[in-house]
Design a protein around this motif. Structure first.
Motif, mmCIF file in Angstrom:
data_model
loop_
_atom_site.group_PDB
_atom_site.id
_atom_site.type_symbol
_atom_site.label_atom_id
_atom_site.label_comp_id
_atom_site.label_asym_id
_atom_site.label_seq_id
_atom_site.Cartn_x
_atom_site.Cartn_y
_atom_site.Cartn_z
ATOM 1 N N ASN A 7 0.833 -1.204 0.000
ATOM 2 C CA ASN A 7 0.000 0.000 0.000
ATOM 3 C C ASN A 7 0.869 1.256 0.000
ATOM 4 O O ASN A 7 0.578 2.230 -0.696
ATOM 5 N N ARG A 9 3.973 1.602 -1.147
ATOM 6 C CA ARG A 9 4.675 1.817 -2.405
ATOM 7 C C ARG A 9 3.716 2.337 -3.479
ATOM 8 O O ARG A 9 4.070 3.203 -4.286
ATOM 9 N N ALA A 10 2.509 1.834 -3.503
ATOM 10 C CA ALA A 10 1.535 2.314 -4.486
ATOM 11 C C ALA A 10 1.176 3.775 -4.221
ATOM 12 O O ALA A 10 1.109 4.593 -5.151
ATOM 13 N N ALA A 11 0.973 4.108 -2.945
ATOM 14 C CA ALA A 11 0.627 5.485 -2.600
ATOM 15 C C ALA A 11 1.800 6.427 -2.859
ATOM 16 O O ALA A 11 1.612 7.561 -3.320
ATOM 17 N N ALA A 13 4.110 6.092 -5.111
ATOM 18 C CA ALA A 13 4.208 6.289 -6.561
ATOM 19 C C ALA A 13 3.208 7.338 -7.024
ATOM 20 O O ALA A 13 3.511 8.184 -7.885
ATOM 21 N N ARG A 14 1.990 7.290 -6.481
ATOM 22 C CA ARG A 14 0.992 8.308 -6.831
ATOM 23 C C ARG A 14 1.445 9.692 -6.377
ATOM 24 O O ARG A 14 1.289 10.682 -7.103
ATOM 25 N N LEU A 15 2.040 9.765 -5.159
ATOM 26 C CA LEU A 15 2.497 11.048 -4.633
ATOM 27 C C LEU A 15 3.601 11.629 -5.502
ATOM 28 O O LEU A 15 3.633 12.838 -5.760
ATOM 29 N N ARG A 16 4.503 10.772 -5.969
ATOM 30 C CA ARG A 16 5.622 11.270 -6.759
ATOM 31 C C ARG A 16 5.162 11.828 -8.099
ATOM 32 O O ARG A 16 5.815 12.701 -8.689
ATOM 33 N N ARG A 17 4.039 11.351 -8.595
ATOM 34 C CA ARG A 17 3.503 11.922 -9.832
ATOM 35 C C ARG A 17 2.923 13.310 -9.606
ATOM 36 O O ARG A 17 2.742 14.075 -10.555
ATOM 37 N N LEU A 18 2.627 13.639 -8.364
ATOM 38 C CA LEU A 18 1.997 14.912 -8.030
ATOM 39 C C LEU A 18 2.951 15.898 -7.368
ATOM 40 O O LEU A 18 2.764 17.114 -7.465
ATOM 41 N N GLY A 22 8.414 13.272 -4.693
ATOM 42 C CA GLY A 22 7.497 12.627 -3.774
ATOM 43 C C GLY A 22 7.602 13.093 -2.348
ATOM 44 O O GLY A 22 7.150 12.401 -1.427
#
Length: 436
Positions: A7, A9-11, A13-18, A22
């Protein structure tokens, strides 16, 4: 092997896109941590934190040292709640600002006369140097080259590897000197004394200040009309309630505070003697000179952060929290030194510095280099549930139970470090988190 942080690592990865890298602070980014570090934290209480996958860790660097009472201390959270119910932002000064100024100056920053609050320490440090240049009419500043970070301002960050986007002129006007080097500081003043607006350094970090050196530094600054600036962003509310500057035997002209003073909320401050600080009063401009806006920040008067500071300072003073944190640090130092000795790695791993701020030093050999050895030790500590980076910051929230579990983590880590130093294959844990 199974990933214990799916959970997280998935979160992350989403944060680093934003968010670039990250993280909002470079020291929180994934490249600053061993592989076993949790990708995202979820909550904290006292000396413990939990990641988004539910793993619990003993936190030995809470809030990048912004939480001297630990996470979510009741006195701080209650004060913040009360402030929120009264409103936190107004178009005129508030009673909260008066209470905060009186508390901070009398309890922490005495004998300084005035204070200006802001949201981050870079603003406080940049404001101090701006004030020094205004007061002296000079452009040069000198910083201690052993102290790793002062500001995001061009005058400092332009001298580092992270100088991208900075203007070269401010950095060209920044000089270096060495900590506790009396000969060096005398040569600095001999060459540039009449052009130096300010000298800035941390009063203490891991190396104790030499009182004779600081006496000479104070004399040179006074003689040449140079502002002596202490940066207590990191050291404030750790070494003593009045800051690490009380260890030097001298008093600076200006002091910058940050991190822990807000009890986990964003707050920094600049304090100093009245004749300097009043130069920042734009309502009283000097004849023939333009008014100076030393620090003008909308959120420097944020009621929640100021209430958190008052609660934090009062709680520390009432409970002798700094003395208790030092005692915890001393016990931690003894326990881990014993672990290092028992595992035969005391010559390669050791804790240095003050009991309130312990640095992990590593020395490698032909089988493993110092950086790799330190990374291995930190990685294994985290795998065993002790969230440790290069520095251990004991607080009043750390208990005997936390010490015990951290000592067990150090035992596992030191044993594997010993094998690495001997050139033997390590026995790494089969999962990235093994609670003790």
């Amino acid at each position: 092997m199974d990933d214990p942080h799916p959970n997280g690592r998935a979160a992350a990865a989403r944060l680093r896109r934003l968010v670039p890298a990250g993280a909002h602070a470079y020291s929180k980014a994934a490249d600053q941590w061993p592989p076993s570090a949790p990708p995202l934290l979820d909550r904290g209480e006292g000396a413990l934190v939990w990641d988004v996958d539910g793993h619990c860790y003993v936190d030995w660097f809470p809030g990048l040292t912004c939480c001297p009472l630990g996470h979510a201390h009741p006195a701080v959270t209650d004060a913040v709640h009360r402030a929120l119910t009264r409103g936190t932002a107004f178009q005129l000064p508030t009673r909260t600002e008066l209470d905060a100024a009186e508390t901070f100056l009398s309890t922490v920053a005495a004998p300084d006369d005035m204070v200006k609050f802001t949201k981050n320490a870079s603003d406080a440090v940049d404001g101090a140097l701006k004030l020094a240049r205004y007061a002296t009419g000079r452009a040069l500043v000198a910083k201690c080259e052993q102290h790793p970070f002062f500001s995001t301002g061009d005058w400092f960050i332009g001298t580092t590897a992270a100088s991208g986007g900075t203007h070269p002129e401010p950095a060209a006007r920044t000089l270096n000197f060495s900590y506790n080097d009396t000969g060096g500081i005398e040569r600095l003043f001999a060459a540039h004394g009449d052009d130096l607006a300010a000298v800035i350094l941390e009063p203490a970090r891991f190396t104790p200040p030499d009182p004779a050196h600081f006496t000479r530094l104070r004399h040179l600054c006074t003689t040449h009309g140079t502002a002596l600036v202490f940066d207590e962003t990191v050291s404030g509310l750790k070494y003593r309630l009045g800051g690490a500057r009380t260890l030097t035997g001298v008093h600076p002209d200006l002091t910058c505070w940050g991190k822990g003073i807000g009890g986990g909320l964003p707050l920094a401050a600049l304090t100093g003697r009245r004749e300097l600080m009043e130069l920042g009063d734009h309502t009283r401009p000097l004849p023939g000179r333009p008014p100076l806006f030393l620090l003008s920040t909308t959120h420097g008067s944020d009621g929640a952060a100021l209430a958190a500071m008052v609660a934090t300072v009062n709680e520390i003073a009432a409970t002798d929290a700094i003395t208790r944190a030092h005692a915890t640090g001393a016990a931690l130092r003894r326990a881990i030194h014993e672990v290092f000795t028992d595992n035969g790695v005391a010559g390669h791993l050791q804790l240095t510095g003050y009991d309130c701020f312990l640095n992990i030093d590593a020395t490698g050999n032909s089988n493993v280099g110092a950086p790799q050895l330190k990374t291995l030790f930190l990685d294994l500590m985290i795998r065993s549930g002790a969230l440790v980076r290069g520095i251990l910051y004991p607080t009043a929230a750390h208990t005997a139970q936390h010490l015990e579990s951290t000592t067990r983590a150090a035992q596992h880590a030191a044993a594997d470090c010993a094998r690495a130093l001997d050139g033997q294959p390590g026995q790494l844990l089969t999962a990235a988190h093994r609670p003790l």
